[in-house]
Scaffold this active site. Structure first.
Site, mmCIF file in Angstrom:
data_model
loop_
_atom_site.group_PDB
_atom_site.id
_atom_site.type_symbol
_atom_site.label_atom_id
_atom_site.label_comp_id
_atom_site.label_asym_id
_atom_site.label_seq_id
_atom_site.Cartn_x
_atom_site.Cartn_y
_atom_site.Cartn_z
ATOM 1 N N LYS A 139 0.826 -1.289 -0.275
ATOM 2 C CA LYS A 139 -0.066 0.158 -0.031
ATOM 3 C C LYS A 139 0.901 1.264 -0.057
ATOM 4 O O LYS A 139 1.734 1.516 0.899
ATOM 5 C CB LYS A 139 -1.067 0.073 1.221
ATOM 6 C CG LYS A 139 -1.834 1.013 1.234
ATOM 7 C CD LYS A 139 -2.675 1.131 2.659
ATOM 8 C CE LYS A 139 -3.549 2.567 2.784
ATOM 9 N NZ LYS A 139 -4.103 2.629 4.281
ATOM 10 N N ASP A 267 -11.321 5.326 13.796
ATOM 11 C CA ASP A 267 -11.622 5.524 12.665
ATOM 12 C C ASP A 267 -11.230 4.151 11.863
ATOM 13 O O ASP A 267 -11.322 4.010 10.548
ATOM 14 C CB ASP A 267 -11.121 6.685 11.841
ATOM 15 C CG ASP A 267 -12.170 7.023 10.455
ATOM 16 O OD1 ASP A 267 -13.322 6.725 10.645
ATOM 17 O OD2 ASP A 267 -11.541 7.521 9.623
#
Length: 408
Positions: A139, A267
């Site tokens: 990523k 989150d």
């Protein structure tokens, strides 16, 4: 006399051909991926010449290694002439790989065949790639996320040690900065949550929030879209693993969430993948991994700078797709570490396999998130439950409650 001279003149001279060491080729249509493969190969082999310390020191969490290549003559058809590779905290990540049971040679072999681009599931703009054997996900990160990773790593490593690697947190395995064409790209390598061989038929990203938590119409057009909390509730999905498995899962999840809360992180999501064993397309097609590796034996002018192979470098992992457990549609415990089978009934084989892991754990509750919470409160009202941007303590309680209700 003349005949003696002629014999001397005809004496044969043996010619020696200079042999250059073989060097592996890193073929990819994208120069960036070629540099990534070169960088993994170089950094892992460099570490083989560094002794394993008894314990990690604070400086190891700030350390890095750098290499700069100019006028590259070796492999010039695949690699740019100028590039730089920087590896962050090499000893720390080597230790993490060891604790997660990953052999460095297997790690190298997986990542030195060209990774494949993946769909980007989020709104962050990050790019994702998958290793050719689907064991690892790469990523891209922002510079801010790299700083956050450095902060997290100091707490993450001792937590992994304390838990003996038993966690649903992402398994962070390496972090790099690549400079190609004067453009810097940061990236992290993680273990793939999903199986490389069992196809995931449905995916959910669950935060325990219900405000603005539906998959977009654009997302739904994808072959395997990532659905969200309201989609999960509307579909009436339950993670049917039984009481004993639920107790163990929630113990691990609660410990991980407590760790995130202590570090002011919120989150995050639980990524859920569901494999349906009754479907005919239950196995992913895996590319043949048995092809001969490509090498260049020509001279490189010393520009490649990659250390020689270690004695164990020729060892290859057996192709996992040939194992009977995979052919029969069952979990391979060596690779499907995030997999839990659904509870079987009446002695039948389970008809679903769940893959579960925490993702997106680099969001700290700072000024940005406080502002986002204020904006959502103005938009939806202070009394509205389910806004995703809340304090870490509140986020953790709501998240655990939602996931617990989803499991039976």
């Amino acid at each position: 006399m003349s005949s003696i001279m002629e014999g001397a003149i005809k004496t044969k001279t043996k010619r020696f051909k200079v042999k250059h060491p073989k060097r592996k080729l890193f073929r990819s249509n994208d120069p960036f991926l070629s540099v990534f493969m070169w960088g993994v190969n170089h950094t892992v082999k460099e570490l083989q010449h560094v002794h394993v310390p008894v314990m990690l020191m604070p400086d190891d969490f700030r350390a890095f290694s750098k290499v700069k290549i100019d006028n590259q003559s070796f492999n010039k058809e695949n690699l740019p002439s100028h590039f730089k590779v920087k590896e962050y905290c090499p000893l720390v990540f080597r230790n993490l790989r060891e604790r997660f049971g990953i052999d460095d040679i297997d790690f190298l072999n997986s990542l030195t065949k060209s990774p494949k681009p993946m769909d980007s599931p989020g709104r962050s703009g990050a790019k994702f790639y998958q290793s050719s054997d689907r064991m690892y996900v790469i990523k891209t990160l922002t510079g801010e996320e790299v700083e956050e990773m450095h902060c997290l790593l100091k707490q993450y490593h001792p937590y992994i040690v304390e838990r003996h690697g038993k966690t649903l947190l992402p398994q962070y395995l390496a972090m790099y900065r690549l400079t190609v064409d004067n453009q810097e790209t940061y990236m992290v390598v993680m273990r793939n949550v999903f199986s490389g061989f069992l196809k995931v038929h449905k995916k959910y990203d669950l935060k325990g929030s219900t405000v603005d938590r539906e998959a977009s119409e654009k997302e739904k057009l994808k072959d395997c879209p990532t659905f969200k909390d309201n989609d999960f509730l509307n579909d009436g999905i339950k993670i049917a693993i039984g009481e004993e498995a639920k107790e163990k899962l929630m113990e691990t999840l609660s410990a991980d969430v407590d760790f995130l809360t202590r570090n002011d992180i919120m989150d995050y999501s639980l990524l859920l993948g569901i494999h349906d064993t009754t479907r005919e397309d239950d196995r992913e097609e895996v590319e043949d991994d048995e092809e001969e590796e490509e090498y260049d034996s020509g001279g490189s002018g010393g520009a490649a700078l990659t250390p020689p192979d270690s004695p164990g470098a020729g060892r290859r992992r057996e192709p996992l797709q040939k194992k009977n457990s995979v052919l029969e549609g069952r979990i391979d415990p060596e690779t499907d570490i995030y997999a839990i089978p659904s509870q079987s009934s009446g002695g039948n084989l389970p008809n679903e396999i769940y893959f579960l892991s925490l993702v997106d754990v680099l969001t700290y509750y700072g000024v940005k998130k406080m502002t986002a919470k204020a904006a959502k409160t103005v938009k939806y009202g202070a009394s509205v439950e389910g806004i995703s941007t809340v304090e870490p303590d509140q986020y953790a309680k709501r998240f655990l409650s939602f996931i617990s209700d989803a499991i039976e």
